[in-house]
Design an enzyme around this catalytic site. Structure first.
Site, PDB file in Angstrom:
ATOM      1  N   PRO B 188     -27.319  61.901  -1.690  1.00 50.32           N
ATOM      2  CA  PRO B 188     -26.063  61.844  -0.918  1.00 50.32           C
ATOM      3  C   PRO B 188     -25.815  60.532  -0.178  1.00 50.32           C
ATOM      4  O   PRO B 188     -25.805  60.500   1.060  1.00 50.32           O
ATOM      5  CB  PRO B 188     -26.222  63.017   0.050  1.00 50.32           C
ATOM      6  CG  PRO B 188     -27.696  63.102   0.278  1.00 50.32           C
ATOM      7  CD  PRO B 188     -28.355  62.709  -1.012  1.00 50.32           C
ATOM      8  N   CYS B 189     -25.553  59.465  -0.897  1.00 51.36           N
ATOM      9  CA  CYS B 189     -25.233  58.196  -0.243  1.00 51.36           C
ATOM     10  C   CYS B 189     -23.880  58.253   0.467  1.00 51.36           C
ATOM     11  O   CYS B 189     -23.589  57.420   1.328  1.00 51.36           O
ATOM     12  CB  CYS B 189     -25.289  57.044  -1.240  1.00 51.36           C
ATOM     13  SG  CYS B 189     -24.222  57.269  -2.668  1.00 51.36           S
ATOM     14  N   HIS B 190     -23.062  59.276   0.114  1.00 46.46           N
ATOM     15  CA  HIS B 190     -21.772  59.401   0.807  1.00 46.46           C
ATOM     16  C   HIS B 190     -21.952  59.819   2.269  1.00 46.46           C
ATOM     17  O   HIS B 190     -21.016  59.741   3.047  1.00 46.46           O
ATOM     18  CB  HIS B 190     -20.878  60.412   0.074  1.00 46.46           C
ATOM     19  CG  HIS B 190     -21.463  61.787  -0.030  1.00 46.46           C
ATOM     20  ND1 HIS B 190     -22.357  62.152  -1.022  1.00 46.46           N
ATOM     21  CD2 HIS B 190     -21.315  62.892   0.743  1.00 46.46           C
ATOM     22  CE1 HIS B 190     -22.716  63.425  -0.860  1.00 46.46           C
ATOM     23  NE2 HIS B 190     -22.094  63.896   0.217  1.00 46.46           N
TER      24      HIS B 190
END
Lengths: 157, 219
Positions: B188-190
């Protein structure tokens, strides 16, 4: 190197037509599958800049030879005597059947040049013999097909 | 080179591949040919999987952030890409970096595709998938692994992740690692924002990042 998916999409249709012409519509799908599976295995070793279509057709030819051999070894038993051969109909199935009536060499020369788009020099390399002889075989094949389709008005050829 | 992005009726709707010198009559495309080729393609993908020749399988699925390209090796999910990255570009990159033995083979991606569907429906908060991290190495890989610690609905900052990796000065490197994350959404880089509270960049575009943050905030 291009992803193999792209090779299948670019060349799949032409190879299918070549297989239909060379081994007939019934065995064409098996020949196509064997050709592309073998090609997938060998693909990473294909030299950069190679003629991919000629390479695929070479594999397809080998698979067709295998099929001819196994078909000769294992005749398919049938319950009933097949209907007598009728004149081919003016549709593509008829066309592929008509191709099967040609001598193997004419059929292959025609398929490799007209369907696969290979130059006659390449066809000669595949079939053996001279370029001129391959040109003649393909021309004879086309001529015979035209005779078979004399009555045809749909312009299949 | 013809694009082979799978929009519309499928891979074989591009019309005749005019290969022969006399592309008429005998060579005219058989209308049934597209269906036959689609069947043969599936058969090839299955045969390749069975024979152990399918190094990379991929599929393209729809999602609220646009179409996604999912790719897997036999070790697990190796790449999630956004349509804006370009299907052709992504596949060419996989061909170069992993293997050119790539086929569209949705069967291998069934599990990731289903879990992403559940994520977008709001019914899944974490992914349970085999991941193949071979496309990331070194410090970027450390960052990517650290990102997995940010829980659903939570956020961190580039500086916060840098500190978590024990390298508080590496804020810019964390930004780059997030931007090159080979498995966005699943890793989850978001959930990484800028320290000033603004969203920051995203591989799938800032609008996609906002959609994901809103999705998780609403749940």
């Amino acid at each position: 190197m291009k992803p193999f998916e792209q090779i299948v999409r670019e060349h799949g249709p032409a190879v299918l037509r070549v297989c239909r012409a060379v081994v007939g519509p019934d065995q064409a799908e098996d020949a196509w599958s064997e050709t592309f599976l073998a090609a997938l295995g060998a693909y990473p070793d294909l030299p950069e800049g190679a003629n991919v279509q000629a390479w695929l057709v070479t594999i397809a030819k080998r698979k067709a030879v295998d099929q001819h051999r196994s078909a000769a070894r294992n005749p398919v038993p049938v319950d009933e005597i097949p209907e007598p051969v009728r004149a081919p109909q003016a549709d593509t199935d008829g066309l592929w059947s008509a191709l099967k009536t040609l001598p193997v060499r004419q059929r292959e020369a025609l398929a490799y040049h007209h369907l696969a788009g290979l130059p006659y020099a390449e066809v000669a390399r595949l079939l053996g013999g001279s370029e001129a002889a391959c040109r003649r075989s393909a021309a004879d094949g086309i001529k015979k097909l035209r005779t078979l389709y004399e009555e045809d008005r749909h312009g299949i050829l | 080179m013809a694009s082979f992005e799978t929009d519309g009726a499928g891979p074989y709707d591009a019309g005749p591949t005019g290969t022969g010198p006399t592309d008429t009559g005998l060579l005219a495309p058989d209308p049934r040919e597209d269906a036959v080729l689609a069947t043969l393609h599936s058969r090839l993908a299955a045969g390749a999987e069975f024979a152990g020749l399918l190094d990379v399988a991929y599929t393209v699925i729809d999602s609220p952030v646009g179409r996604l390209i999912l790719a897997a090796t036999d070790a697990g999910l190796v790449r999630v890409a956004f349509e804006c990255e370009g299907v052709d570009t992504v596949l060419q990159d996989l061909s170069t970096r992993i293997s050119p033995r790539i086929l569209e083979a949705p069967e291998r991606l069934a599990r990731p595709a289903a879990q992403l569907g559940e994520y977008f429906d709001g019914t899944r908060r974490s992914f349970d998938l085999d991941l193949d991290l071979r496309l990331t190495a070194g410090y970027r890989r450390t960052v990517v692994q650290t990102l997995q610690k940010i829980g659903y609905g939570h956020t961190s900052t580039y500086a916060g992740i840098a500190a978590l990796t024990g390298n508080p000065g590496a804020v810019r490197a964390v930004g780059t690692a997030c931007g090159r994350n080979p498995l966005p959404l699943v890793i989850p880089c978001h959930r990484v924002l800028r320290s000033d509270g603004t969203t920051g960049g995203y591989r799938g575009g800032p609008a996609a990042k906002k959609i994901l943050l809103d999705l998780e905030a609403a749940a």
